[in-house]
Design an enzyme around this catalytic site. Structure first.
Site, PDB file in Angstrom:
ATOM      1  N   HIS A   9       0.825  -1.210   0.000  1.00 36.71           N
ATOM      2  CA  HIS A   9       0.000   0.000   0.000  1.00 36.71           C
ATOM      3  C   HIS A   9       0.863   1.266   0.000  1.00 36.71           C
ATOM      4  O   HIS A   9       2.019   1.254   0.418  1.00 36.71           O
ATOM      5  CB  HIS A   9      -0.937   0.009   1.217  1.00 36.71           C
ATOM      6  CG  HIS A   9      -0.201   0.079   2.523  1.00 36.71           C
ATOM      7  ND1 HIS A   9       0.321   1.249   3.041  1.00 36.71           N
ATOM      8  CD2 HIS A   9       0.108  -0.890   3.418  1.00 36.71           C
ATOM      9  CE1 HIS A   9       0.924   0.997   4.186  1.00 36.71           C
ATOM     10  NE2 HIS A   9       0.812  -0.296   4.443  1.00 36.71           N
ATOM     11  N   ARG A  58      -6.048   1.171   4.140  1.00 36.42           N
ATOM     12  CA  ARG A  58      -4.913   1.675   3.370  1.00 36.42           C
ATOM     13  C   ARG A  58      -4.593   0.774   2.174  1.00 36.42           C
ATOM     14  O   ARG A  58      -4.194   1.267   1.114  1.00 36.42           O
ATOM     15  CB  ARG A  58      -3.691   1.888   4.266  1.00 36.42           C
ATOM     16  CG  ARG A  58      -3.176   0.670   5.013  1.00 36.42           C
ATOM     17  CD  ARG A  58      -2.200   1.116   6.097  1.00 36.42           C
ATOM     18  NE  ARG A  58      -1.549   0.020   6.823  1.00 36.42           N
ATOM     19  CZ  ARG A  58      -2.057  -0.554   7.901  1.00 36.42           C
ATOM     20  NH1 ARG A  58      -3.230  -0.182   8.368  1.00 36.42           N
ATOM     21  NH2 ARG A  58      -1.389  -1.521   8.523  1.00 36.42           N
ATOM     22  N   GLU A  84      -1.709  -6.655   7.730  1.00 32.59           N
ATOM     23  CA  GLU A  84      -0.355  -6.446   8.227  1.00 32.59           C
ATOM     24  C   GLU A  84      -0.125  -7.296   9.468  1.00 32.59           C
ATOM     25  O   GLU A  84      -1.066  -7.707  10.154  1.00 32.59           O
ATOM     26  CB  GLU A  84      -0.159  -4.945   8.527  1.00 32.59           C
ATOM     27  CG  GLU A  84       1.183  -4.561   9.132  1.00 32.59           C
ATOM     28  CD  GLU A  84       2.384  -4.932   8.269  1.00 32.59           C
ATOM     29  OE1 GLU A  84       2.616  -6.147   8.045  1.00 32.59           O
ATOM     30  OE2 GLU A  84       3.113  -4.022   7.854  1.00 32.59           O
ATOM     31  N   HIS A 154       0.439  -5.480   2.650  1.00 33.29           N
ATOM     32  CA  HIS A 154       1.268  -4.756   3.615  1.00 33.29           C
ATOM     33  C   HIS A 154       2.697  -5.298   3.610  1.00 33.29           C
ATOM     34  O   HIS A 154       2.946  -6.419   3.178  1.00 33.29           O
ATOM     35  CB  HIS A 154       0.651  -4.898   5.000  1.00 33.29           C
ATOM     36  CG  HIS A 154      -0.797  -4.502   5.017  1.00 33.29           C
ATOM     37  ND1 HIS A 154      -1.218  -3.225   5.309  1.00 33.29           N
ATOM     38  CD2 HIS A 154      -1.915  -5.212   4.720  1.00 33.29           C
ATOM     39  CE1 HIS A 154      -2.539  -3.170   5.203  1.00 33.29           C
ATOM     40  NE2 HIS A 154      -2.993  -4.365   4.842  1.00 33.29           N
TER      41      HIS A 154
END
Length: 201
Positions: A9, A58, A84, A154
Site C-alpha cells: 500500500h 490503506r 499487516e 502490507h
C-alpha cells in the site's frame, strides 16, 4: 504464463509519523495516493482477472486507485489473512519512543527477526501462518487457472509471501524490504514456480 503482482500500500498517516501501525485502520496520505497512482501507471500492461487485498483501508484504497488508473473492473476479494503483521503493544507507538521505552536492540529484534514477536503481537512466522494457507488455497488457485492476479497488502504480509515463493531462509527474509507503493511482478508457471521477477517502483 500467469503473473502474480504484489503491491505494498501507499504511505499511510502512521508511516509518515514513524508509528507502528499493524491492524490499526489508518488511511493514506496524499503522498500515499500518489504512490498508488504511480503503481497503477506502472502496471497498465497487465490485464488482471482478479485482485486480493486485506481488511484494512490503506490497502483497499491503494487497490482502488490502481484499478482506476489501469481502467479495470474486476472481482476484489478482501480477507484479513492478508492484514499487516499485528504489532500488539507497539501499535500506535512512535518507533523512536519504542526504542527509548524497550531498548533499541529488542525493538530491532521484534521488527526484523523471523520468529520473535513483540508483546501481544505477531512475529513474521505468525503472520506467515495465516498468509500462506490463504495464498495456497485462494490466490494460487487463480494462478493455476492461468489468471493474472494482483495482491495489494502490507510490508510484512507480503514479505511472508515473498519468503514462501522465493524459498528464502529466515536469515534471508530479514534483509528484504518493500517500499510503499512498490510492485513485485512475478511470472509463474502453473505450478506456482517462479519464471521471472521484476520490481517496479
Amino acid at each position: 504464463m500467469p503473473k502474480l503482482v504484489l503491491v505494498r500500500h501507499g504511505q499511510s498517516f502512521w508511516n509518515l509519523q514513524n508509528r507502528f501501525t499493524g491492524w490499526v485502520d489508518v488511511p493514506l496520505t496524499e503522498k500515499g495516493k500518489e504512490e498508488a497512482f504511480k503503481a497503477g501507471e506502472l502496471l497498465k500492461d497487465i490485464r488482471f482477472k482478479v485482485a486480493y487485498t486485506s481488511a484494512l483501508t490503506r490497502a483497499q484504497e491503494t487497490l482502488k486507485i490502481i484499478l482506476e488508473v489501469i481502467g479495470l473492473q474486476i472481482p476484489i476479494i478482501k480477507d484479513q489473512a492478508l492484514n499487516e503483521r499485528h504489532y500488539g503493544a507497539l501499535q500506535g507507538l512512535n518507533k523512536d519512543r519504542a526504542r527509548q521505552k524497550y531498548g533499541a536492540e529488542i525493538v530491532h529484534l521484534w521488527r526484523r527477526s523471523y520468529d520473535i514477536a513483540p508483546p501481544e503481537g505477531e512475529s513474521l512466522k505468525d503472520t506467515a501462518a495465516r498468509t500462506i494457507p490463504f495464498l495456497e488455497r485462494a490466490i494460487l488457485g487463480d494462478i493455476y487457472e492461468g489468471n493474472d492476479v494482483l495482491v495489494v497488502a502490507h510490508g510484512n504480509s507480503l514479505r511472508s509471501i515473498i519468503m514462501y515463493l522465493e524459498k528464502l531462509t529466515p536469515e534471508e527474509i530479514i534483509k528484504v524490504e518493500l517500499d510503499t507503493g512498490a510492485a513485485v511482478v512475478y511470472e509463474l508457471d502453473q505450478e506456482g514456480n517462479i519464471i521471472s521477477k521484476e520490481v517496479r517502483k
